[in-house]
Enzyme design. Structure first.
Site, PDB file in Angstrom:
ATOM      1  N   HIS A 157      -7.522   3.205   2.947  1.00 18.72           N
ATOM      2  CA  HIS A 157      -7.464   3.991   4.188  1.00 18.72           C
ATOM      3  C   HIS A 157      -8.853   4.121   4.829  1.00 18.72           C
ATOM      4  O   HIS A 157      -8.978   4.160   6.054  1.00 18.72           O
ATOM      5  CB  HIS A 157      -6.928   5.402   3.899  1.00 18.72           C
ATOM      6  N   GLU A 191      -3.960   8.873   7.339  1.00 23.47           N
ATOM      7  CA  GLU A 191      -2.540   8.529   7.322  1.00 23.47           C
ATOM      8  C   GLU A 191      -1.815   9.167   8.500  1.00 23.47           C
ATOM      9  O   GLU A 191      -0.882   8.575   9.066  1.00 23.47           O
ATOM     10  CB  GLU A 191      -1.903   8.985   6.009  1.00 23.47           C
ATOM     11  N   CYS A 242     -10.772   3.612  -1.171  1.00 18.75           N
ATOM     12  CA  CYS A 242      -9.371   3.775  -0.775  1.00 18.75           C
ATOM     13  C   CYS A 242      -9.221   2.941   0.478  1.00 18.75           C
ATOM     14  O   CYS A 242     -10.063   3.046   1.398  1.00 18.75           O
ATOM     15  CB  CYS A 242      -9.032   5.240  -0.499  1.00 18.75           C
ATOM     16  N   CYS A 300      -4.241  -1.325  -2.305  1.00 20.81           N
ATOM     17  CA  CYS A 300      -4.323   0.113  -2.572  1.00 20.81           C
ATOM     18  C   CYS A 300      -5.115   0.277  -3.859  1.00 20.81           C
ATOM     19  O   CYS A 300      -4.736  -0.303  -4.891  1.00 20.81           O
ATOM     20  CB  CYS A 300      -2.921   0.695  -2.720  1.00 20.81           C
ATOM     21  N   ASP A 356       0.855  -1.188   0.000  1.00 18.50           N
ATOM     22  CA  ASP A 356       0.000   0.000   0.000  1.00 18.50           C
ATOM     23  C   ASP A 356       0.891   1.239   0.000  1.00 18.50           C
ATOM     24  O   ASP A 356       2.084   1.159   0.308  1.00 18.50           O
ATOM     25  CB  ASP A 356      -0.918   0.023   1.231  1.00 18.50           C
ATOM     26  N   SER A 357       0.282   2.377  -0.301  1.00 16.42           N
ATOM     27  CA  SER A 357       1.029   3.632  -0.266  1.00 16.42           C
ATOM     28  C   SER A 357       1.360   4.060   1.160  1.00 16.42           C
ATOM     29  O   SER A 357       2.214   4.922   1.369  1.00 16.42           O
ATOM     30  CB  SER A 357       0.229   4.738  -0.952  1.00 16.42           C
TER      31      SER A 357
END
Length: 270
Positions: free
Chosen positions: A186, A152, A184, A73, A10-11
């Site tokens: 997240h 994040e 997303c 992601c 993932d980012s």
């Protein structure tokens, strides 16, 4: 049986929402997680950069001899999975198509809302998948860069997150959707916050978390190909490209890993 590790990419911290489901559904495995925290958010990056970052992560997993990988992601799935599957010979799973399948199952009105990164929205990949499965689906997509960054950063208090979510939900205006894709990885981290907000709507809205159906497909593949692990000591090796302590703090809030042997290292890919 195959005791090699499963890679998750993932980012940043978003892929932890997918890993969390896998830990519950597929025990006795070892995992490698790579979060590209130095170069996130991916939603503002170019198509070429995201494809390159994704392939770098898959090359890292190949060096670790993983048996399969999950691009956990949405943005990296949209821009990177096609090239990655061409270059690498281990199975690579993404999170976009599973989300489309699940939203088609959950939506009765055939009106689906998508919250995602700007990169995912601009890619048009969700539109293409919806068109391939159904011709009568109406989808409205909103890019949410501020929500990605808020999560994040790891401050998940209502006073921080709720105003950001409301800002983006308001953009759907009079679009009366009955399924909302958390596009997303997240976003499922604050799924309960979404549920509390949506409970105040004058209609029922089903949330779609790509993690659950993605991991179901992953588990089915492992079973069908006799690749399930059988570790006596389960382990997770975490790698991030920066901000190791911030990542550790968020990890501890999201996942209980007390039963796993854990390592956390910084590694920049190039």
């Amino acid at each position: 049986m195959d005791n090699r590790s499963i890679g998750f990419f993932d980012s940043g911290v978003g892929g932890l929402s997918v890993l969390k489901v896998s830990l519950g559904e597929i025990p006795r495995e070892s995992y490698i997680y790579y979060g590209d925290t130095l170069r996130m958010p991916y939603g503002v990056r170019s198509r070429e950069d995201i494809e390159r970052y994704t392939c770098q992560a898959m090359e890292f997993f190949r060096s670790k001899n993983v048996k399969m990988a999950v691009i956990a992601c949405n943005t990296a799935t949209c821009y990177g999975i096609k090239k990655a599957r061409e270059l690498f010979d281990f199975p690579i799973f993404g999170v976009v198509e599973p989300a489309v399948k699940e939203s088609l199952h959950k939506s009765k009105s055939k009106k689906v809302a998508l919250l995602a990164t700007e990169g995912t929205v601009n890619s048009g990949v969700y539109d293409k998948f919806f068109e391939s499965y159904s011709s009568n689906i109406h989808i409205k997509e909103i890019g949410c860069p501020d929500l990605v960054l808020a999560i994040e950063n790891g401050d998940l208090r209502d006073e921080v997150i709720v105003p950001v979510i409301n800002k983006y939900l308001d953009k759907f205006e009079d679009f009366e959707y009955d399924a909302l894709i958390l596009g997303c990885t997240h976003f499922p981290i604050v799924e309960n916050t979404f549920k509390r907000i949506l409970a105040k709507f004058d209609r029922k809205v089903q949330l779609v978390d790509p993690a659950e159906i993605t991991i179901n497909e992953l588990k089915e593949y492992l079973e069908n190909h006799d690749m399930l692990g059988d570790h006596d000591e389960e382990s997770i090796d975490f790698y991030v490209s920066s901000h190791k302590e911030k990542f550790k703090s968020t990890l501890e809030k999201l996942i209980s890993v007390n039963d796993y042997k854990i390592s956390l290292s910084e590694k920049v890919l190039d």
